[in-house]
Design a protein around this motif. Structure first.
Motif, PDB file in Angstrom:
ATOM      1  N   ALA A 191      27.492  10.935 -16.273  1.00 24.14           N
ATOM      2  CA  ALA A 191      26.325  10.067 -16.193  1.00 24.14           C
ATOM      3  C   ALA A 191      25.098  10.815 -16.701  1.00 24.14           C
ATOM      4  N   ASP A 192      24.256  10.087 -17.418  1.00 25.26           N
ATOM      5  CA  ASP A 192      23.051  10.698 -17.995  1.00 25.26           C
ATOM      6  C   ASP A 192      22.080   9.586 -18.375  1.00 25.26           C
ATOM      7  N   GLY A 215      18.999   5.591 -24.742  1.00 22.55           N
ATOM      8  CA  GLY A 215      18.091   6.148 -23.753  1.00 22.55           C
ATOM      9  C   GLY A 215      17.294   5.123 -22.993  1.00 22.55           C
ATOM     10  N   LYS A 216      17.737   3.858 -23.013  1.00 22.97           N
ATOM     11  CA  LYS A 216      17.006   2.791 -22.346  1.00 22.97           C
ATOM     12  C   LYS A 216      17.289   2.726 -20.857  1.00 22.97           C
ATOM     13  N   ARG A 217      18.447   3.222 -20.438  1.00 28.33           N
ATOM     14  CA  ARG A 217      18.761   3.227 -19.015  1.00 28.33           C
ATOM     15  C   ARG A 217      19.727   4.362 -18.692  1.00 28.33           C
ATOM     16  N   PHE A 218      19.733   4.750 -17.437  1.00 23.09           N
ATOM     17  CA  PHE A 218      20.661   5.748 -16.929  1.00 23.09           C
ATOM     18  C   PHE A 218      22.009   5.073 -16.706  1.00 23.09           C
ATOM     19  N   GLY A 219      23.092   5.738 -17.094  1.00 22.27           N
ATOM     20  CA  GLY A 219      24.389   5.105 -16.916  1.00 22.27           C
ATOM     21  C   GLY A 219      25.550   6.020 -17.238  1.00 22.27           C
ATOM     22  N   ASN A 220      26.712   5.421 -17.277  1.00 25.23           N
ATOM     23  CA  ASN A 220      27.956   6.160 -17.491  1.00 25.23           C
ATOM     24  C   ASN A 220      28.283   6.312 -18.966  1.00 25.23           C
TER      25      ASN A 220
END
Length: 304
Positions: free
Chosen positions: A205-206, A238-243
């Motif tokens: 996740a990043d 880079g619009k949201r944090f996710g898997n």
């Protein structure tokens, strides 16, 4: 995905929630909460699937299990790992799989249901969580799934050379992947465990500029010649944090087949490989035991 904190662990007590019906399956009476080693575990019934349950740790969704249909993968990152499970060998062929990180054993159930006679070992350090899952979301008889209550890397170190077809890493401590499970040395151990033609897969996740993900691609690239990455385009931008799901092997991966499966999924995803993945890495440095850090903490409110 992993939990964010432990703020309410001591404030809530266990609630009897699940009963066994005449069909032999567990039925909802409401959510069940119980403190475990990694935080406050909650089993929450699914409103749309009568035999499905979401496991949360401290409010963070971990996995979904449908006792009536173990082939149902409710989370997008697990479906992407499911695509890899489907493609690593011809349909129905039994596999030997090592799962590093267990949770509710969703992927182990999926392998057992789609590839009967598979032999699977799971490393899950939180033995209290495993006891809860086994009691409330029991495995079907005949499934060859062995769960070890130990650190993922220690289990990997003891895995015989060339003994498994697939290593799946989904290790989180709190909300972060521990540093010692992100390194070239760790990846080398995984490669050693693989049988000829075997694959390595990892859920990470990043967010933002994705420095951790870029370093992880470089880390896998230091050990394996074949790589790909699958993620939501919004995460890649880079619009949201996710898997992000990484796959690696010593032989070519079925990129075209994987791309078709990801494209047909209900959650839109993108597969990066080859030159595009090299560009994505952008000179990132592989992580080693001497330099590694845990994955970044999710931003506040990401699980709400």
């Amino acid at each position: 995905m992993a939990a964010m904190g432990r703020s309410n662990r001591a404030a809530r007590s266990p609630e009897p929630a699940l009963t066994t019906g005449s069909d032999g399956r567990r039925h909802a009476q409401g959510p069940l909460t119980r403190p475990v080693g990694s935080g406050l575990a909650e089993l929450r019934p699914d409103r749309d699937r009568p035999h499905a349950w979401t496991l949360l740790i401290d409010g963070a969704p971990q996995s979904l299990v449908d006792l009536a249909d173990p082939t149902h993968l409710g989370f997008e990152y697990q479906r992407r790992l499911g695509h890899l499970i489907d493609l690593v060998a011809p349909p129905g062929r039994p596999l030997t799989v090592l799962h590093l990180g267990g949770g509710a054993l969703t992927l182990a159930r999926y392998v057992a249901a789609t590839r009967p006679r598979s032999r699977q070992q799971v490393a899950e350090i939180d033995t209290e969580l495993t006891e809860l899952v086994r009691a409330e979301l029991p495995l079907e008889r005949g499934w060859q799934i062995k769960v070890r209550g130990a650190d993922a890397r220690s289990v990997l170190e003891r895995t015989p050379e060339g003994s498994v077809d697939l290593v799946i890493t989904d290790v989180f401590s709190g909300a972060r992947t521990p540093a010692h499970c992100t390194t070239v040395e760790f990846t080398t151990l995984a490669a050693r465990a693989l049988a000829p033609g075997g694959w390595y897969a990892a859920n990470i996740a990043d967010g933002g500029a994705l420095p951790f993900a870029r370093s992880q691609v470089a880390t896998l690239g230091a050990v394996f010649p074949e790589l790909c990455l699958t993620a939501d385009p919004a995460v890649l931008r880079g619009k949201r944090f996710g898997n992000l799901v990484l796959a690696a092997a010593h032989t070519p991966l079925p990129i075209a087949d994987l791309t078709r499966r990801v494209a047909s999924d209900s959650s839109h995803g993108r597969v990066e490989h080859g030159r595009a993945l090299t560009d994505f890495t952008a000179g990132a440095t592989p992580a080693t035991d001497a330099t590694a850090a845990p994955s970044p903490a999710p931003p506040p409110g990401v699980f709400r």
